[in-house]
Design a protein around this motif. Sequence first.
Motif, mmCIF file in Angstrom:
data_model
loop_
_atom_site.group_PDB
_atom_site.id
_atom_site.type_symbol
_atom_site.label_atom_id
_atom_site.label_comp_id
_atom_site.label_asym_id
_atom_site.label_seq_id
_atom_site.Cartn_x
_atom_site.Cartn_y
_atom_site.Cartn_z
ATOM 1 N N VAL A 66 0.857 -1.190 0.000
ATOM 2 C CA VAL A 66 0.000 0.000 0.000
ATOM 3 C C VAL A 66 0.893 1.240 0.000
ATOM 4 O O VAL A 66 1.756 1.386 0.879
ATOM 5 N N PRO A 67 0.746 2.158 -0.950
ATOM 6 C CA PRO A 67 1.563 3.384 -0.939
ATOM 7 C C PRO A 67 1.188 4.253 0.264
ATOM 8 O O PRO A 67 0.024 4.635 0.433
ATOM 9 N N HIS A 68 2.157 4.546 1.105
ATOM 10 C CA HIS A 68 1.886 5.326 2.311
ATOM 11 C C HIS A 68 3.168 5.990 2.780
ATOM 12 O O HIS A 68 4.274 5.548 2.433
ATOM 13 N N PRO A 69 3.076 7.061 3.581
ATOM 14 C CA PRO A 69 4.291 7.668 4.124
ATOM 15 C C PRO A 69 4.973 6.704 5.096
ATOM 16 O O PRO A 69 4.313 6.059 5.912
ATOM 17 N N ASN A 114 0.378 16.598 -4.811
ATOM 18 C CA ASN A 114 -1.046 16.421 -4.545
ATOM 19 C C ASN A 114 -1.838 17.033 -5.698
ATOM 20 O O ASN A 114 -1.685 18.211 -5.995
ATOM 21 N N PRO A 115 -2.682 16.265 -6.379
ATOM 22 C CA PRO A 115 -3.378 16.783 -7.560
ATOM 23 C C PRO A 115 -4.399 17.874 -7.259
ATOM 24 O O PRO A 115 -4.828 18.573 -8.182
ATOM 25 N N SER A 116 -4.779 18.043 -5.991
ATOM 26 C CA SER A 116 -5.756 19.083 -5.671
ATOM 27 C C SER A 116 -5.158 20.484 -5.766
ATOM 28 O O SER A 116 -5.904 21.464 -5.789
ATOM 29 N N ASN A 151 -6.392 13.429 -0.781
ATOM 30 C CA ASN A 151 -5.687 12.674 0.249
ATOM 31 C C ASN A 151 -4.727 11.644 -0.330
ATOM 32 O O ASN A 151 -4.471 10.601 0.283
ATOM 33 N N VAL A 152 -4.195 11.935 -1.510
ATOM 34 C CA VAL A 152 -3.161 11.101 -2.109
ATOM 35 C C VAL A 152 -2.077 11.997 -2.689
ATOM 36 O O VAL A 152 -2.287 13.181 -2.934
ATOM 37 N N MET A 153 -0.921 11.393 -2.914
ATOM 38 C CA MET A 153 0.156 12.052 -3.636
ATOM 39 C C MET A 153 0.601 11.130 -4.765
ATOM 40 O O MET A 153 0.709 9.912 -4.569
ATOM 41 N N PHE A 154 0.818 11.726 -5.936
ATOM 42 C CA PHE A 154 1.243 10.973 -7.114
ATOM 43 C C PHE A 154 2.734 11.178 -7.363
ATOM 44 O O PHE A 154 3.308 12.211 -6.995
ATOM 45 N N LEU A 176 0.490 6.087 -7.545
ATOM 46 C CA LEU A 176 0.442 6.724 -6.237
ATOM 47 C C LEU A 176 1.793 6.661 -5.549
ATOM 48 O O LEU A 176 2.424 5.602 -5.474
ATOM 49 N N ALA A 177 2.229 7.802 -5.040
ATOM 50 C CA ALA A 177 3.420 7.830 -4.187
ATOM 51 C C ALA A 177 3.027 7.527 -2.747
ATOM 52 O O ALA A 177 3.786 6.889 -2.013
ATOM 53 N N ALA A 178 1.852 7.977 -2.336
ATOM 54 C CA ALA A 178 1.391 7.715 -0.974
ATOM 55 C C ALA A 178 -0.074 8.092 -0.819
ATOM 56 O O ALA A 178 -0.546 9.061 -1.414
#
Length: 346
Positions: A86-89, A115-117, A221-224, A231-233
Amino acid sequence: MINNPIGDHLVDLVRVSSWMDDQNLGSGPIGHVELLTGGTQNFLLKFERDGRQFVLRRPPEFKRPNSDDTMRREARVLSALATSDVPHPGFIAGCDSLDVIGAAFYLMEPVDGFNPSVGLPHIYVASSAMQHQMGLAMANGISALGNVDHIAVGLGDFGKASGWLERQVDRWGSHLDSYATFENYPGHGIKGVDDVAAWLRANQPAQWVPGIIHGDFHFANVMFRFADPALAAIVDWELATIGDPLLDLGHLLATWPTAGSPSAVVSIPHLPTIESVIDHYGANTKRDMTKLPWYRVLACYRLGIILEGTNARAYAGLAPRATGDQLHATTIGLFKQAQELIGSAR
């Protein structure tokens, strides 16, 4: 003197440095301190010590009654996911005590991603194929989380799996009722609340399989990764618990950035269709997808009520009024979406 962009009353970096000494996390002074953007509640403070970078996460200045416990739970789930795909910090260390900075907090690795937002890098803007893959990557991330054996990774007691499904409607309905205690709150004014709740009770799935749920899974709530659409996380784990992971898929679909959706947080014109996302998730899970419409309606119901809480807090002066107005409009849209889904399911 350490330059602290949020002030020592929120994060006393001298005390953090001393605590890190006790944890054998480097030596010497803290430097290159930066407040990270993202999220509307908790603080993220990036800094460097002894040649290593850290990100500190702590609750908001005006803590909720469960804010410290939320930090402890976030730290626990990130630690448990260390060996998963699972991609996560990456989790570094957590402080359960309030003695260091007046709140529970934890340290994690910085995430190399965006973060795409807050916008897309040019390589993404220029490629419809990469934008399409971003949507499928969202399904990949949340299906990977749903496939984790929560007992095997030490989260068997992370949430009360027994009766979880049966508790959902009454639990969130009680949350909505509790907002009446906020000063100056005029009431929610949400059309269809009782109708949606009644439908959920009448159509509840007979069987389900427990797993880890993120609880707030959407594009903000994701980072690419910068170079490829993966997904990076997955970030912001404050609502994580044990439940049915299909609710995470329902949440993603409830907030899917389709035209006119009040819950959209990004502008990505070439995302796959909702049907394609469902198919992609289904290809990577053994869960029964036939009851997905129920989870989609529950996601709208639950998320709308959660967002309305910030609106109630805004009336009491505990959140910005503009934020309250925006989230209330989103809640109205989510309940409209729930009623449309119910109409389609008949």
